[in-house]
Write a protein that holds these residues in place. Structure first.
Motif, PDB file in Angstrom:
ATOM      1  N   ALA A  30       0.869  -1.190   0.060  1.00 44.15           N
ATOM      2  CA  ALA A  30       0.053  -0.014   0.020  1.00 44.15           C
ATOM      3  C   ALA A  30       0.897   1.282   0.118  1.00 44.15           C
ATOM      4  O   ALA A  30       0.522   2.249  -0.609  1.00 44.15           O
ATOM      5  CB  ALA A  30      -0.810   0.318   1.343  1.00 44.15           C
ATOM      6  N   GLU A  31       1.877   1.241   0.760  1.00 42.45           N
ATOM      7  CA  GLU A  31       2.830   2.140   0.697  1.00 42.45           C
ATOM      8  C   GLU A  31       3.530   2.607  -0.712  1.00 42.45           C
ATOM      9  O   GLU A  31       3.463   3.717  -1.155  1.00 42.45           O
ATOM     10  CB  GLU A  31       3.826   1.944   1.640  1.00 42.45           C
ATOM     11  N   MET A  32       3.916   1.285  -1.176  1.00 43.31           N
ATOM     12  CA  MET A  32       4.550   1.561  -2.654  1.00 43.31           C
ATOM     13  C   MET A  32       3.387   2.249  -3.585  1.00 43.31           C
ATOM     14  O   MET A  32       3.777   2.998  -4.296  1.00 43.31           O
ATOM     15  CB  MET A  32       4.965   0.259  -2.884  1.00 43.31           C
ATOM     16  N   TYR A  33       2.239   1.544  -3.431  1.00 39.02           N
ATOM     17  CA  TYR A  33       1.131   2.158  -4.267  1.00 39.02           C
ATOM     18  C   TYR A  33       0.953   3.580  -4.081  1.00 39.02           C
ATOM     19  O   TYR A  33       0.833   4.226  -5.061  1.00 39.02           O
ATOM     20  CB  TYR A  33      -0.103   1.260  -3.725  1.00 39.02           C
ATOM     21  N   ASP A  34       0.738   3.886  -2.755  1.00 40.97           N
ATOM     22  CA  ASP A  34       0.699   5.669  -2.714  1.00 40.97           C
ATOM     23  C   ASP A  34       1.849   6.366  -3.348  1.00 40.97           C
ATOM     24  O   ASP A  34       1.375   7.327  -4.074  1.00 40.97           O
ATOM     25  CB  ASP A  34       0.449   5.757  -1.225  1.00 40.97           C
ATOM     26  N   ILE A  35       3.001   5.934  -3.229  1.00 44.94           N
ATOM     27  CA  ILE A  35       4.152   6.792  -3.631  1.00 44.94           C
ATOM     28  C   ILE A  35       4.101   6.571  -5.140  1.00 44.94           C
ATOM     29  O   ILE A  35       4.128   7.411  -5.779  1.00 44.94           O
ATOM     30  CB  ILE A  35       5.491   6.157  -3.182  1.00 44.94           C
ATOM     31  N   ALA A  36       3.827   5.420  -5.597  1.00 44.68           N
ATOM     32  CA  ALA A  36       3.906   5.193  -7.125  1.00 44.68           C
ATOM     33  C   ALA A  36       2.832   6.371  -7.873  1.00 44.68           C
ATOM     34  O   ALA A  36       3.106   6.775  -8.780  1.00 44.68           O
ATOM     35  CB  ALA A  36       3.648   3.838  -7.713  1.00 44.68           C
ATOM     36  N   ILE A  37       1.779   6.171  -7.374  1.00 41.60           N
ATOM     37  CA  ILE A  37       0.478   7.115  -7.669  1.00 41.60           C
ATOM     38  C   ILE A  37       0.827   8.300  -7.661  1.00 41.60           C
ATOM     39  O   ILE A  37       0.626   9.391  -8.674  1.00 41.60           O
ATOM     40  CB  ILE A  37      -0.854   6.986  -7.003  1.00 41.60           C
ATOM     41  N   GLU A  38       1.397   8.898  -6.562  1.00 43.38           N
ATOM     42  CA  GLU A  38       2.098  10.445  -6.529  1.00 43.38           C
ATOM     43  C   GLU A  38       2.994  10.622  -7.427  1.00 43.38           C
ATOM     44  O   GLU A  38       2.976  11.807  -8.076  1.00 43.38           O
ATOM     45  CB  GLU A  38       2.439  10.728  -5.156  1.00 43.38           C
ATOM     46  N   MET A  39       4.170  10.037  -7.578  1.00 50.32           N
ATOM     47  CA  MET A  39       5.125  10.073  -8.678  1.00 50.32           C
ATOM     48  C   MET A  39       4.532  10.162 -10.267  1.00 50.32           C
ATOM     49  O   MET A  39       4.779  10.927 -10.952  1.00 50.32           O
ATOM     50  CB  MET A  39       6.030   8.826  -8.653  1.00 50.32           C
ATOM     51  N   LEU A  40       3.398   9.180 -10.368  1.00 48.15           N
ATOM     52  CA  LEU A  40       3.033   9.256 -11.715  1.00 48.15           C
ATOM     53  C   LEU A  40       2.031  10.482 -11.991  1.00 48.15           C
ATOM     54  O   LEU A  40       2.103  11.029 -12.942  1.00 48.15           O
ATOM     55  CB  LEU A  40       2.121   7.916 -11.924  1.00 48.15           C
ATOM     56  N   LEU A  41       1.026  10.705 -11.322  1.00 50.51           N
ATOM     57  CA  LEU A  41       0.000  11.821 -11.413  1.00 50.51           C
ATOM     58  C   LEU A  41       0.307  13.023 -10.761  1.00 50.51           C
ATOM     59  O   LEU A  41      -0.055  14.031 -11.057  1.00 50.51           O
ATOM     60  CB  LEU A  41      -1.400  11.223 -10.759  1.00 50.51           C
ATOM     61  N   ASP A  42       1.229  13.183  -9.653  1.00 49.73           N
ATOM     62  CA  ASP A  42       1.554  14.454  -9.020  1.00 49.73           C
ATOM     63  C   ASP A  42       2.789  14.928  -9.095  1.00 49.73           C
ATOM     64  O   ASP A  42       3.446  15.716  -8.588  1.00 49.73           O
ATOM     65  CB  ASP A  42       0.749  14.436  -7.448  1.00 49.73           C
ATOM     66  N   ASN A  43       3.605  14.231  -9.903  1.00 46.16           N
ATOM     67  CA  ASN A  43       5.143  14.326 -10.233  1.00 46.16           C
ATOM     68  C   ASN A  43       5.843  14.582  -8.786  1.00 46.16           C
ATOM     69  O   ASN A  43       6.976  15.395  -8.859  1.00 46.16           O
ATOM     70  CB  ASN A  43       5.224  15.867 -11.064  1.00 46.16           C
ATOM     71  N   ARG A  44       5.479  13.540  -7.935  1.00 46.90           N
ATOM     72  CA  ARG A  44       6.314  13.399  -6.871  1.00 46.90           C
ATOM     73  C   ARG A  44       7.745  13.117  -7.227  1.00 46.90           C
ATOM     74  O   ARG A  44       7.981  12.065  -8.113  1.00 46.90           O
ATOM     75  CB  ARG A  44       5.782  12.462  -5.659  1.00 46.90           C
ATOM     76  N   PRO A  45       8.755  13.629  -6.638  1.00 43.15           N
ATOM     77  CA  PRO A  45      10.155  13.090  -6.848  1.00 43.15           C
ATOM     78  C   PRO A  45      10.441  11.746  -6.706  1.00 43.15           C
ATOM     79  O   PRO A  45       9.773  11.348  -5.710  1.00 43.15           O
ATOM     80  CB  PRO A  45      11.109  14.046  -6.272  1.00 43.15           C
ATOM     81  N   ALA A  46      11.235  10.877  -7.032  1.00 42.88           N
ATOM     82  CA  ALA A  46      11.610   9.715  -6.859  1.00 42.88           C
ATOM     83  C   ALA A  46      12.522   9.479  -5.661  1.00 42.88           C
ATOM     84  O   ALA A  46      13.717   9.339  -5.790  1.00 42.88           O
ATOM     85  CB  ALA A  46      12.124   8.939  -8.031  1.00 42.88           C
ATOM     86  N   ASP A  47      11.829   9.798  -4.551  1.00 40.33           N
ATOM     87  CA  ASP A  47      12.769  10.098  -3.275  1.00 40.33           C
ATOM     88  C   ASP A  47      12.744   8.779  -2.337  1.00 40.33           C
ATOM     89  O   ASP A  47      13.197   8.984  -1.018  1.00 40.33           O
ATOM     90  CB  ASP A  47      12.260  11.364  -2.590  1.00 40.33           C
TER      91      ASP A  47
END
Length: 217
Positions: A30-47
């Protein structure tokens, strides 16, 4: 927990340990899922290192398999069905981690920010699926047939929504880059939902019917 397999008073260390491990795997997924969605749709840095989180999930799968093997080596006559169920659903939990990592990998294909109708639709599907992680863990942990059945039904509805999304996408005039990202992402989301449904099916289906729980909803 799983009273139908052990009786109202029975206790099973195998089930307790297996559930705790699988529950932890779902938490990491679930944590990975949240991070990946944020990276994909919100341009979250790959931190965050998604591969490292996925390695934890892989370790969990190996731990469950070792636990089952050790248990059956000592007393193969007891908890056999539960052992088979754990070995089956831990594979689903591991695959969810792989698919969550796959969402993150799609970021490299983006040529720009994802916006508009299909970005909004993808977000809605992702948000629709997200609560299923906790519902799945609770249904499995509490042997909650009603919760498991609701999750399976939710997945059946999600498949229809995904199919409609894909149809709209195929009929659109999007360029290749976003079309590939959207189509790949929504198929990954559908697979995540399917694997969560598979785990839930272990609560309401006999062993030979696990992964076929949506046919009778």
């Amino acid at each position: 927990m799983f009273k139908r397999l052990f009786g109202a008073r029975a206790q099973s260390t195998l089930i307790d340990e297996g559930f705790e491990t699988i529950s932890g795997m779902l938490t990491h997924a679930a944590e990975m899922y949240d991070i990946a969605i944020e990276m994909l749709l919100d341009n979250r840095p790959a931190d965050v290192d998604l591969d490292a989180l996925d390695d934890r999930i892989d370790d969990g799968e190996r731990q469950v398999r070792r636990t089952v093997l050790q248990h059956l080596a000592v007393d193969p006559r007891h908890d056999l069905v539960a052992s088979l169920i754990l070995v089956s659903i831990v594979q689903d939990a591991e695959r969810i981690g792989d698919f969550a990592r796959g969402l993150g990998d799609l970021v490299e294909l983006k040529q720009g920010r994802l916006e508009g109708e299909f970005a909004d639709g993808l977000r809605q599907i992702a948000e629709r699926i997200r609560p299923s992680f906790e519902v799945c863990a609770a249904a499995f942990g509490d042997d909650d047939a009603e919760g498991a059945s609701q999750l399976i039904g939710h997945h059946v509805e999600t498949k229809v929504i995904v199919a409609e999304y894909m149809s709209r996408l195929a009929a659109s005039d999007l360029s290749a880059d976003p079309a590939v990202v959207y189509s790949s992402a929504v198929r990954i989301l559908a697979r995540v939902s399917a694997h969560l449904s598979n785990i839930a099916s272990s609560v309401v289906q006999p062993y030979d019917r696990i992964r076929h729980g949506d046919e009778e909803v």
